[in-house]
Write a protein that holds these residues in place. Structure first.
Motif, PDB file in Angstrom:
ATOM      1  N   GLY A  79       0.832  -1.193   0.000  1.00  0.00           N
ATOM      2  CA  GLY A  79       0.000   0.000   0.000  1.00  0.00           C
ATOM      3  C   GLY A  79       0.869   1.246   0.000  1.00  0.00           C
ATOM      4  N   PRO A  80       0.295   2.411   0.144  1.00  0.00           N
ATOM      5  CA  PRO A  80      -1.114   2.679   0.358  1.00  0.00           C
ATOM      6  C   PRO A  80      -1.890   2.556  -0.949  1.00  0.00           C
TER       7      PRO A  80
ATOM      8  N   VAL B 298      -5.813  -3.116  -2.737  1.00  0.00           N
ATOM      9  CA  VAL B 298      -4.699  -3.498  -1.866  1.00  0.00           C
ATOM     10  C   VAL B 298      -4.990  -4.847  -1.216  1.00  0.00           C
TER      11      VAL B 298
ATOM     12  N   PHE C 248       6.487  -0.602   0.348  1.00  0.00           N
ATOM     13  CA  PHE C 248       5.428   0.376   0.109  1.00  0.00           C
ATOM     14  C   PHE C 248       5.524   0.846  -1.333  1.00  0.00           C
TER      15      PHE C 248
ATOM     16  N   TRP D 144      -1.796  -2.179   3.950  1.00  0.00           N
ATOM     17  CA  TRP D 144      -1.774  -0.862   4.584  1.00  0.00           C
ATOM     18  C   TRP D 144      -2.437   0.102   3.617  1.00  0.00           C
ATOM     19  N   TYR D 145      -3.505   0.716   4.060  1.00  0.00           N
ATOM     20  CA  TYR D 145      -4.327   1.544   3.168  1.00  0.00           C
ATOM     21  C   TYR D 145      -3.951   3.018   3.204  1.00  0.00           C
ATOM     22  N   GLY D 146      -3.192   3.431   4.199  1.00  0.00           N
ATOM     23  CA  GLY D 146      -2.823   4.836   4.308  1.00  0.00           C
ATOM     24  C   GLY D 146      -3.867   5.658   5.040  1.00  0.00           C
ATOM     25  N   LYS D 147      -5.021   5.059   5.319  1.00  0.00           N
ATOM     26  CA  LYS D 147      -6.092   5.703   6.072  1.00  0.00           C
ATOM     27  C   LYS D 147      -7.075   4.620   6.467  1.00  0.00           C
TER      28      LYS D 147
END
Length: 107
Positions: A36-37, A43, A65, A96-99
Protein backbone atom coordinates in the motif's frame (compact mmCIF):
# COMPACT_ATOMS: atom_id res chain seq x y z
CA UNK A 1 -20.05 -26.27 -13.55
CA UNK A 2 -17.64 -27.07 -10.77
CA UNK A 3 -16.89 -23.72 -9.12
CA UNK A 4 -13.65 -25.07 -7.59
CA UNK A 5 -12.18 -25.44 -11.08
CA UNK A 6 -12.79 -21.84 -12.06
CA UNK A 7 -9.89 -19.44 -11.61
CA UNK A 8 -10.19 -15.80 -10.83
CA UNK A 9 -9.44 -13.19 -13.45
CA UNK A 10 -6.27 -12.25 -11.53
CA UNK A 11 -4.98 -15.83 -11.36
CA UNK A 12 -5.66 -16.33 -15.06
CA UNK A 13 -3.70 -13.16 -15.82
CA UNK A 14 -0.79 -14.32 -13.64
CA UNK A 15 -0.77 -17.73 -15.33
CA UNK A 16 -0.79 -16.14 -18.80
CA UNK A 17 2.05 -13.81 -17.81
CA UNK A 18 4.15 -16.71 -16.48
CA UNK A 19 3.54 -18.67 -19.68
CA UNK A 20 4.32 -15.72 -21.96
CA UNK A 21 7.59 -15.04 -20.11
CA UNK A 22 8.43 -18.76 -19.85
CA UNK A 23 8.60 -18.49 -16.05
CA UNK A 24 8.58 -21.81 -14.21
CA UNK A 25 7.65 -22.28 -10.56
CA UNK A 26 11.19 -23.38 -9.73
CA UNK A 27 12.53 -20.14 -11.23
CA UNK A 28 10.65 -17.90 -8.79
CA UNK A 29 12.97 -16.93 -5.94
CA UNK A 30 10.51 -14.84 -3.96
CA UNK A 31 7.69 -12.34 -4.11
CA UNK A 32 7.94 -8.63 -3.42
CA UNK A 33 4.54 -7.27 -2.42
CA UNK A 34 3.63 -3.58 -2.44
CA UNK A 35 1.38 -3.48 0.63
CA UNK A 36 0.00 0.00 0.00
CA UNK A 37 -1.11 2.68 0.36
CA UNK A 38 -4.03 2.39 -1.98
CA UNK A 39 -7.65 1.58 -2.61
CA UNK A 40 -9.08 -0.79 0.03
CA UNK A 41 -10.29 -3.52 -2.36
CA UNK A 42 -7.27 -3.37 -4.66
CA UNK A 43 -4.70 -3.50 -1.87
CA UNK A 44 -6.56 -6.27 -0.05
CA UNK A 45 -6.85 -8.35 -3.24
CA UNK A 46 -3.23 -7.86 -4.34
CA UNK A 47 -1.80 -8.61 -0.91
CA UNK A 48 -4.03 -11.68 -0.59
CA UNK A 49 -2.87 -13.06 -3.93
CA UNK A 50 0.81 -12.39 -3.11
CA UNK A 51 0.51 -14.09 0.30
CA UNK A 52 -1.24 -17.08 -1.24
CA UNK A 53 1.31 -17.53 -4.04
CA UNK A 54 4.25 -17.26 -1.63
CA UNK A 55 2.70 -19.80 0.73
CA UNK A 56 1.72 -22.20 -2.07
CA UNK A 57 5.14 -22.02 -3.75
CA UNK A 58 7.02 -22.13 -0.42
CA UNK A 59 9.06 -19.05 -1.27
CA UNK A 60 9.95 -15.92 0.72
CA UNK A 61 7.75 -12.85 0.56
CA UNK A 62 8.86 -9.30 1.31
CA UNK A 63 6.78 -6.21 1.92
CA UNK A 64 7.45 -2.80 0.45
CA UNK A 65 5.43 0.38 0.11
CA UNK A 66 4.41 1.81 -3.25
CA UNK A 67 6.65 4.81 -2.51
CA UNK A 68 9.67 2.48 -2.07
CA UNK A 69 9.11 1.15 -5.58
CA UNK A 70 8.92 4.66 -7.06
CA UNK A 71 12.08 5.75 -5.24
CA UNK A 72 14.04 2.79 -6.66
CA UNK A 73 12.94 3.01 -10.29
CA UNK A 74 16.50 3.41 -11.58
CA UNK A 75 17.69 0.02 -10.31
CA UNK A 76 14.61 -2.14 -9.89
CA UNK A 77 16.48 -5.43 -10.20
CA UNK A 78 18.71 -4.56 -7.23
CA UNK A 79 15.72 -3.27 -5.27
CA UNK A 80 13.79 -6.51 -5.81
CA UNK A 81 16.79 -8.74 -5.04
CA UNK A 82 17.52 -6.80 -1.82
CA UNK A 83 13.83 -6.97 -0.85
CA UNK A 84 13.63 -10.73 -1.45
CA UNK A 85 16.80 -11.21 0.62
CA UNK A 86 14.94 -9.56 3.54
CA UNK A 87 11.82 -11.64 2.94
CA UNK A 88 10.85 -14.74 4.86
CA UNK A 89 9.06 -17.98 4.10
CA UNK A 90 5.72 -18.19 5.85
CA UNK A 91 5.57 -14.45 6.49
CA UNK A 92 2.16 -12.84 6.02
CA UNK A 93 2.00 -9.35 4.56
CA UNK A 94 -0.73 -7.15 6.02
CA UNK A 95 -2.30 -4.54 3.75
CA UNK A 96 -1.77 -0.86 4.58
CA UNK A 97 -4.33 1.54 3.17
CA UNK A 98 -2.82 4.84 4.31
CA UNK A 99 -6.09 5.70 6.07
CA UNK A 100 -9.04 4.00 7.67
CA UNK A 101 -11.05 1.88 5.20
CA UNK A 102 -14.21 3.64 3.98
CA UNK A 103 -16.77 0.85 4.17
CA UNK A 104 -20.39 1.70 3.47
CA UNK A 105 -22.86 0.51 6.09
CA UNK A 106 -26.12 -1.19 5.08
CA UNK A 107 -29.17 1.07 5.31
Amino acid sequence: ADIARKKSFALNAIEKFFLSQKIRQKGIEGIVCAKGPGNFSSVRTGVGIANTLAWFLGIPIAEVFDTDVLENEKDMEKFFRDSIARGKRGMIIEPWYGKEPNITMKK
